[in-house]
Design a protein around this motif. Sequence first.
Motif, PDB file in Angstrom:
ATOM      1  N   SER A  92       3.540  -7.441  -3.351  1.00 57.64           N
ATOM      2  CA  SER A  92       4.041  -7.892  -4.647  1.00 57.64           C
ATOM      3  C   SER A  92       3.571  -6.881  -5.677  1.00 57.64           C
ATOM      4  O   SER A  92       2.904  -5.889  -5.335  1.00 57.64           O
ATOM      5  CB  SER A  92       3.524  -9.293  -4.989  1.00 57.64           C
ATOM      6  OG  SER A  92       2.147  -9.265  -5.304  1.00 57.64           O
ATOM      7  N   SER A  93       3.903  -7.098  -6.949  1.00 53.21           N
ATOM      8  CA  SER A  93       3.513  -6.148  -7.986  1.00 53.21           C
ATOM      9  C   SER A  93       2.001  -6.034  -8.133  1.00 53.21           C
ATOM     10  O   SER A  93       1.490  -5.044  -8.649  1.00 53.21           O
ATOM     11  CB  SER A  93       4.133  -6.548  -9.325  1.00 53.21           C
ATOM     12  OG  SER A  93       3.683  -7.836  -9.714  1.00 53.21           O
ATOM     13  N   LYS A  94       1.261  -7.044  -7.670  1.00 57.81           N
ATOM     14  CA  LYS A  94      -0.190  -7.059  -7.809  1.00 57.81           C
ATOM     15  C   LYS A  94      -0.935  -6.961  -6.478  1.00 57.81           C
ATOM     16  O   LYS A  94      -2.158  -6.890  -6.466  1.00 57.81           O
ATOM     17  CB  LYS A  94      -0.634  -8.342  -8.526  1.00 57.81           C
ATOM     18  CG  LYS A  94      -0.088  -8.495  -9.945  1.00 57.81           C
ATOM     19  CD  LYS A  94      -0.690  -7.472 -10.893  1.00 57.81           C
ATOM     20  CE  LYS A  94      -0.238  -7.708 -12.329  1.00 57.81           C
ATOM     21  NZ  LYS A  94      -0.817  -6.735 -13.273  1.00 57.81           N
ATOM     22  N   ILE A  95      -0.221  -6.974  -5.374  1.00 54.39           N
ATOM     23  CA  ILE A  95      -0.864  -6.963  -4.056  1.00 54.39           C
ATOM     24  C   ILE A  95      -0.309  -5.812  -3.223  1.00 54.39           C
ATOM     25  O   ILE A  95       0.910  -5.695  -3.048  1.00 54.39           O
ATOM     26  CB  ILE A  95      -0.657  -8.302  -3.314  1.00 54.39           C
ATOM     27  CG1 ILE A  95      -1.180  -9.467  -4.162  1.00 54.39           C
ATOM     28  CG2 ILE A  95      -1.366  -8.270  -1.967  1.00 54.39           C
ATOM     29  CD1 ILE A  95      -0.918 -10.825  -3.543  1.00 54.39           C
ATOM     30  N   LYS A  96      -1.198  -4.977  -2.698  1.00 56.68           N
ATOM     31  CA  LYS A  96      -0.803  -3.841  -1.869  1.00 56.68           C
ATOM     32  C   LYS A  96      -1.627  -3.812  -0.586  1.00 56.68           C
ATOM     33  O   LYS A  96      -2.770  -4.261  -0.559  1.00 56.68           O
ATOM     34  CB  LYS A  96      -0.994  -2.523  -2.633  1.00 56.68           C
ATOM     35  CG  LYS A  96      -0.107  -2.377  -3.852  1.00 56.68           C
ATOM     36  CD  LYS A  96      -0.340  -1.038  -4.527  1.00 56.68           C
ATOM     37  CE  LYS A  96       0.548  -0.850  -5.736  1.00 56.68           C
ATOM     38  NZ  LYS A  96       0.317   0.453  -6.404  1.00 56.68           N
ATOM     39  N   PHE A  97      -1.016  -3.256   0.442  1.00 52.79           N
ATOM     40  CA  PHE A  97      -1.710  -3.078   1.724  1.00 52.79           C
ATOM     41  C   PHE A  97      -1.542  -1.635   2.162  1.00 52.79           C
ATOM     42  O   PHE A  97      -0.464  -1.050   2.012  1.00 52.79           O
ATOM     43  CB  PHE A  97      -1.135  -4.002   2.792  1.00 52.79           C
ATOM     44  CG  PHE A  97      -1.593  -3.654   4.191  1.00 52.79           C
ATOM     45  CD1 PHE A  97      -2.859  -4.016   4.634  1.00 52.79           C
ATOM     46  CD2 PHE A  97      -0.770  -2.938   5.049  1.00 52.79           C
ATOM     47  CE1 PHE A  97      -3.295  -3.683   5.907  1.00 52.79           C
ATOM     48  CE2 PHE A  97      -1.197  -2.598   6.322  1.00 52.79           C
ATOM     49  CZ  PHE A  97      -2.458  -2.977   6.749  1.00 52.79           C
ATOM     50  N   LEU A  98      -2.616  -1.057   2.702  1.00 53.50           N
ATOM     51  CA  LEU A  98      -2.534   0.303   3.226  1.00 53.50           C
ATOM     52  C   LEU A  98      -3.427   0.430   4.447  1.00 53.50           C
ATOM     53  O   LEU A  98      -4.538  -0.118   4.467  1.00 53.50           O
ATOM     54  CB  LEU A  98      -2.968   1.328   2.176  1.00 53.50           C
ATOM     55  CG  LEU A  98      -2.806   2.797   2.599  1.00 53.50           C
ATOM     56  CD1 LEU A  98      -2.272   3.647   1.444  1.00 53.50           C
ATOM     57  CD2 LEU A  98      -4.125   3.387   3.080  1.00 53.50           C
ATOM     58  N   SER A  99      -2.940   1.119   5.446  1.00 55.04           N
ATOM     59  CA  SER A  99      -3.743   1.374   6.647  1.00 55.04           C
ATOM     60  C   SER A  99      -3.704   2.856   6.986  1.00 55.04           C
ATOM     61  O   SER A  99      -2.710   3.544   6.735  1.00 55.04           O
ATOM     62  CB  SER A  99      -3.233   0.551   7.838  1.00 55.04           C
ATOM     63  OG  SER A  99      -1.928   0.965   8.206  1.00 55.04           O
ATOM     64  N   GLU A 100      -4.802   3.339   7.546  1.00 57.00           N
ATOM     65  CA  GLU A 100      -4.925   4.730   7.972  1.00 57.00           C
ATOM     66  C   GLU A 100      -5.509   4.739   9.378  1.00 57.00           C
ATOM     67  O   GLU A 100      -6.663   4.368   9.579  1.00 57.00           O
ATOM     68  CB  GLU A 100      -5.829   5.507   7.011  1.00 57.00           C
ATOM     69  CG  GLU A 100      -6.027   6.966   7.402  1.00 57.00           C
ATOM     70  CD  GLU A 100      -6.886   7.728   6.401  1.00 57.00           C
ATOM     71  OE1 GLU A 100      -7.367   8.821   6.755  1.00 57.00           O
ATOM     72  OE2 GLU A 100      -7.083   7.215   5.283  1.00 57.00           O
ATOM     73  N   ILE A 101      -4.689   5.121  10.338  1.00 52.01           N
ATOM     74  CA  ILE A 101      -5.094   5.144  11.744  1.00 52.01           C
ATOM     75  C   ILE A 101      -5.180   6.597  12.193  1.00 52.01           C
ATOM     76  O   ILE A 101      -4.227   7.358  12.022  1.00 52.01           O
ATOM     77  CB  ILE A 101      -4.100   4.369  12.622  1.00 52.01           C
ATOM     78  CG1 ILE A 101      -4.005   2.910  12.134  1.00 52.01           C
ATOM     79  CG2 ILE A 101      -4.521   4.410  14.083  1.00 52.01           C
ATOM     80  CD1 ILE A 101      -2.933   2.111  12.826  1.00 52.01           C
ATOM     81  N   GLU A 102      -6.311   6.982  12.769  1.00 51.19           N
ATOM     82  CA  GLU A 102      -6.525   8.381  13.129  1.00 51.19           C
ATOM     83  C   GLU A 102      -6.823   8.532  14.614  1.00 51.19           C
ATOM     84  O   GLU A 102      -7.642   7.800  15.177  1.00 51.19           O
ATOM     85  CB  GLU A 102      -7.665   8.968  12.304  1.00 51.19           C
ATOM     86  CG  GLU A 102      -7.917  10.446  12.602  1.00 51.19           C
ATOM     87  CD  GLU A 102      -8.841  11.103  11.590  1.00 51.19           C
ATOM     88  OE1 GLU A 102      -8.389  11.336  10.458  1.00 51.19           O
ATOM     89  OE2 GLU A 102     -10.008  11.351  11.934  1.00 51.19           O
TER      90      GLU A 102
END
Length: 238
Positions: A92-102
């Motif tokens: 949403s405009s106020k909720i973000k998700f991010l993942s970084e897999i290495e």
Amino acid sequence: MKKIIYLIIILIFQEATAQIDSELLKRIPVDSSRSLNMDAVYKRPFLGLGKVPVSIGGYAEANWQHISTDGISDGHQFQLRRMTLFVSSTISSKIKFLSEIELEEGGKEINIEFAAIDVEFNPLLNLRGGIIMNPIGAFNQNHDGPKWEFTDRPISATEMLPATFSNAGFGFYGKMYKAEWMFGYEVYLSGNFDNSIIDNNQNKTYLPAAKSNPERFEEINSGVPLLTAKIATRHEKA
């Protein structure tokens, strides 16, 4: 070598997406003019597809080396140092998700370096929870390509500090602007170091030894959470 790898990946991606309307698939621009090291997790190369709220990105780093010591050498060596995949979603405009897999060393190690949900209440007050990168030194958060033009990490980040070091935890962060100045802060409670930082084969206090303990994502060895915090400032012309 690094730029050649990037070019090969771009060509492969273009071939795989040949049937996708080029107007839909776009590179998400990165604005680094008003950012701090704490913003690095979102300053990554991403591709977005139309209005789909999910973006993906990634990079790979490889090198060739020929090292000899006292005339003894293993000859020519080719190494895939790391490959990283990013997945980001605007829930949403106020909720973000991010993942970084290495994937490191040709896939011998697979690590989730970052996987967190950010909730914005105010630019000065944001909640982050999940697997976070502790703000220990500048390189731990703002690491590797495509930011840096080398495959080896700095000795200060690998021998003195445990880069890259992440933990399960949560905390708050924020940023504000004042004229041409930027100010930011971060504070987290997370998994802790264990006895390996003093009981290791280096026979010295060695923080990077804690990286080999996967239990830090599930339990705190001492039962006391690790508190890490950082404040930062930057001038726009710096």
